[in-house]
Scaffold this motif. Structure first.
Motif, PDB file in Angstrom:
ATOM      1  N   GLY A 258       5.328  -6.614  11.525  1.00  0.00           N
ATOM      2  CA  GLY A 258       5.455  -5.247  11.031  1.00  0.00           C
ATOM      3  C   GLY A 258       4.315  -4.820  10.138  1.00  0.00           C
ATOM      4  O   GLY A 258       3.602  -3.861  10.419  1.00  0.00           O
ATOM      5  N   LEU A 259       4.122  -5.539   9.031  1.00  0.00           N
ATOM      6  CA  LEU A 259       3.099  -5.178   8.058  1.00  0.00           C
ATOM      7  C   LEU A 259       1.960  -6.193   8.087  1.00  0.00           C
ATOM      8  O   LEU A 259       2.219  -7.400   8.090  1.00  0.00           O
ATOM      9  CB  LEU A 259       3.675  -5.142   6.633  1.00  0.00           C
ATOM     10  CG  LEU A 259       4.495  -3.914   6.215  1.00  0.00           C
ATOM     11  CD1 LEU A 259       5.765  -3.780   7.044  1.00  0.00           C
ATOM     12  CD2 LEU A 259       4.836  -3.996   4.733  1.00  0.00           C
ATOM     13  N   PRO A 260       0.715  -5.739   8.135  1.00  0.00           N
ATOM     14  CA  PRO A 260      -0.388  -6.684   7.923  1.00  0.00           C
ATOM     15  C   PRO A 260      -0.247  -7.292   6.531  1.00  0.00           C
ATOM     16  O   PRO A 260       0.134  -6.602   5.580  1.00  0.00           O
ATOM     17  CB  PRO A 260      -1.647  -5.808   8.009  1.00  0.00           C
ATOM     18  CG  PRO A 260      -1.202  -4.521   8.626  1.00  0.00           C
ATOM     19  CD  PRO A 260       0.238  -4.355   8.280  1.00  0.00           C
TER      20      PRO A 260
ATOM     21  N   LEU B 193       7.168  -8.558   1.636  1.00  0.00           N
ATOM     22  CA  LEU B 193       7.236  -8.149   0.229  1.00  0.00           C
ATOM     23  C   LEU B 193       5.859  -8.142  -0.413  1.00  0.00           C
ATOM     24  O   LEU B 193       5.594  -7.344  -1.330  1.00  0.00           O
ATOM     25  CB  LEU B 193       8.152  -9.097  -0.551  1.00  0.00           C
ATOM     26  CG  LEU B 193       9.651  -9.042  -0.230  1.00  0.00           C
ATOM     27  CD1 LEU B 193      10.398 -10.132  -1.007  1.00  0.00           C
ATOM     28  CD2 LEU B 193      10.231  -7.671  -0.553  1.00  0.00           C
ATOM     29  N   VAL B 194       4.960  -9.021   0.053  1.00  0.00           N
ATOM     30  CA  VAL B 194       3.646  -9.145  -0.581  1.00  0.00           C
ATOM     31  C   VAL B 194       2.803  -7.882  -0.375  1.00  0.00           C
ATOM     32  O   VAL B 194       2.316  -7.295  -1.347  1.00  0.00           O
ATOM     33  CB  VAL B 194       2.915 -10.411  -0.094  1.00  0.00           C
ATOM     34  CG1 VAL B 194       1.511 -10.490  -0.686  1.00  0.00           C
ATOM     35  CG2 VAL B 194       3.720 -11.656  -0.469  1.00  0.00           C
ATOM     36  N   PRO B 195       2.579  -7.405   0.865  1.00  0.00           N
ATOM     37  CA  PRO B 195       1.814  -6.169   1.004  1.00  0.00           C
ATOM     38  C   PRO B 195       2.506  -4.957   0.378  1.00  0.00           C
ATOM     39  O   PRO B 195       1.828  -4.037  -0.103  1.00  0.00           O
ATOM     40  CB  PRO B 195       1.649  -6.002   2.519  1.00  0.00           C
ATOM     41  CG  PRO B 195       2.660  -6.901   3.136  1.00  0.00           C
ATOM     42  CD  PRO B 195       2.863  -8.020   2.181  1.00  0.00           C
ATOM     43  N   VAL B 196       3.851  -4.950   0.365  1.00  0.00           N
ATOM     44  CA  VAL B 196       4.532  -3.835  -0.306  1.00  0.00           C
ATOM     45  C   VAL B 196       4.209  -3.844  -1.794  1.00  0.00           C
ATOM     46  O   VAL B 196       3.924  -2.785  -2.387  1.00  0.00           O
ATOM     47  CB  VAL B 196       6.059  -3.903  -0.076  1.00  0.00           C
ATOM     48  CG1 VAL B 196       6.784  -2.910  -0.985  1.00  0.00           C
ATOM     49  CG2 VAL B 196       6.387  -3.607   1.379  1.00  0.00           C
ATOM     50  N   ARG B 197       4.204  -5.021  -2.424  1.00  0.00           N
ATOM     51  CA  ARG B 197       3.815  -5.096  -3.841  1.00  0.00           C
ATOM     52  C   ARG B 197       2.386  -4.593  -4.048  1.00  0.00           C
ATOM     53  O   ARG B 197       2.084  -3.932  -5.046  1.00  0.00           O
ATOM     54  CB  ARG B 197       3.942  -6.535  -4.351  1.00  0.00           C
ATOM     55  CG  ARG B 197       5.363  -7.036  -4.505  1.00  0.00           C
ATOM     56  CD  ARG B 197       5.398  -8.374  -5.235  1.00  0.00           C
ATOM     57  NE  ARG B 197       6.719  -8.970  -5.198  1.00  0.00           N
ATOM     58  CZ  ARG B 197       7.064  -9.978  -4.399  1.00  0.00           C
ATOM     59  NH1 ARG B 197       6.169 -10.522  -3.579  1.00  0.00           N
ATOM     60  NH2 ARG B 197       8.294 -10.465  -4.424  1.00  0.00           N
TER      61      ARG B 197
END
Length: 292
Positions: free
Chosen positions: A169-171, A261-265
């Motif tokens: 989903g997220l890079p 959670l990491v790229p969202v942070r």
């Protein structure tokens, strides 16, 4: 599986990550040895087929899946100085991925052994016929290796293949601005006709390279827009990541959610620093768009 010849001096061994084998002065340099039971044996077998001794190992960054078998190849390991402790310490590897010591078996890939780094380099250094390029953003010292003689760049995790984007989903990045800057640099290399090799995905060149890098960049920019829209109402980071994965129809597992959670942070930090969002405490730490 076997080697794919890229030039008279460079070969690619498949995997996730793939491994670049570079011939230099009659010996072999391994880039991103990777992980997996028996992978070190595979790489040794391929080096014997080429009739070459493994002289050194280079890694793009210190994440576990890129360095795990390095200790079994009996060749000195080189890494950017920002990645030194990440590679060497099992705890540091977990912290950079999870934010703290992770539960056993919880992360997508963990291994408890220490890794010995023999030397560090700087961006711009020439290493065994390869130039170290600044492609930070995915991790602090993320490095690409530019092989001018072969016309290629091994880009590590500075961009991802389509399958990763579809299934995760997220890079994955720890610095939003840095990751986007690195994608911009890779676009220029694509325009110049170099073969670009992501660690997780197929090698791409010319229009296909530009298209894949743009897909990574567009996904990041779309995530930025979606996060701003979601934060019209206060949300915690877990809630944001969960909603994004739902929007991208990604299978939601504890491991994938922990990664995202990491790229969202990273997006939250960038937005907060630009004054776009603010923090609030509503049954937990939550974030919301700054009004007016």
């Amino acid at each position: 599986m076997g080697l794919r010849k890229l030039s008279d001096f460079a070969y690619l061994y498949p995997g996730s990550p793939s491994t670049l084998l570079r011939v230099h002065n009659g010996k072999l340099v391994i880039v991103d040895p990777g992980h997996g039971k028996g992978r070190h044996k595979d790489l040794k077998r391929e080096s014997r087929k080429l009739g070459l001794e493994i002289k050194a190992q280079l890694v793009t960054h210190g994440h576990a899946d890129h360095v795990a078998v390095s200790t079994k190849l009996e060749a000195p390991l080189y890494i950017h100085r920002f990645e030194f402790s990440i590679a060497e310490s099992p705890l540091a590897r977990e912290i950079i991925t999870f934010g703290a010591k992770a539960p056993k078996g919880f992360l997508v890939f963990q291994f408890p052994e220490e890794v010995r780094v023999h030397a560090v380099f700087e961006w711009g250094d020439d290493l065994f016929g390869l130039k170290a390029l600044n492609l930070s953003g995915h991790s602090p010292g993320m490095t690409g290796f530019f092989d001018l003689e072969s016309g290629l760049i091994y880009a590590g995790d500075a961009f991802f293949g389509e399958r990763v984007l579809e299934t995760v989903g997220l890079p994955y990045f720890v610095d939003l601005a840095g990751f986007k800057d690195s994608l911009g640099r890779l676009l220029r290399y694509a325009d110049d006709g170099y073969l670009l090799i992501p660690s997780h995905g197929r090698p791409v060149v010319e229009e296909e390279a530009r298209s894949l890098i743009m897909k990574n960049l567009e996904r990041v920019e779309e995530i930025e827009r979606l996060v701003q829209d979601l934060l019209e109402s206060p949300l915690g980071i877990d809630e944001i990541a969960f909603k994004l994965m739902r929007l991208y129809s990604v299978e939601i597992t504890p491991q994938k959610l922990a990664l995202n959670l990491v790229p969202v942070r990273a997006v939250i930090a960038e937005f907060y620093n630009r004054g776009l969002i603010d923090a609030t405490v509503e049954k937990g730490l939550k974030w919301r768009v700054v009004k007016g």
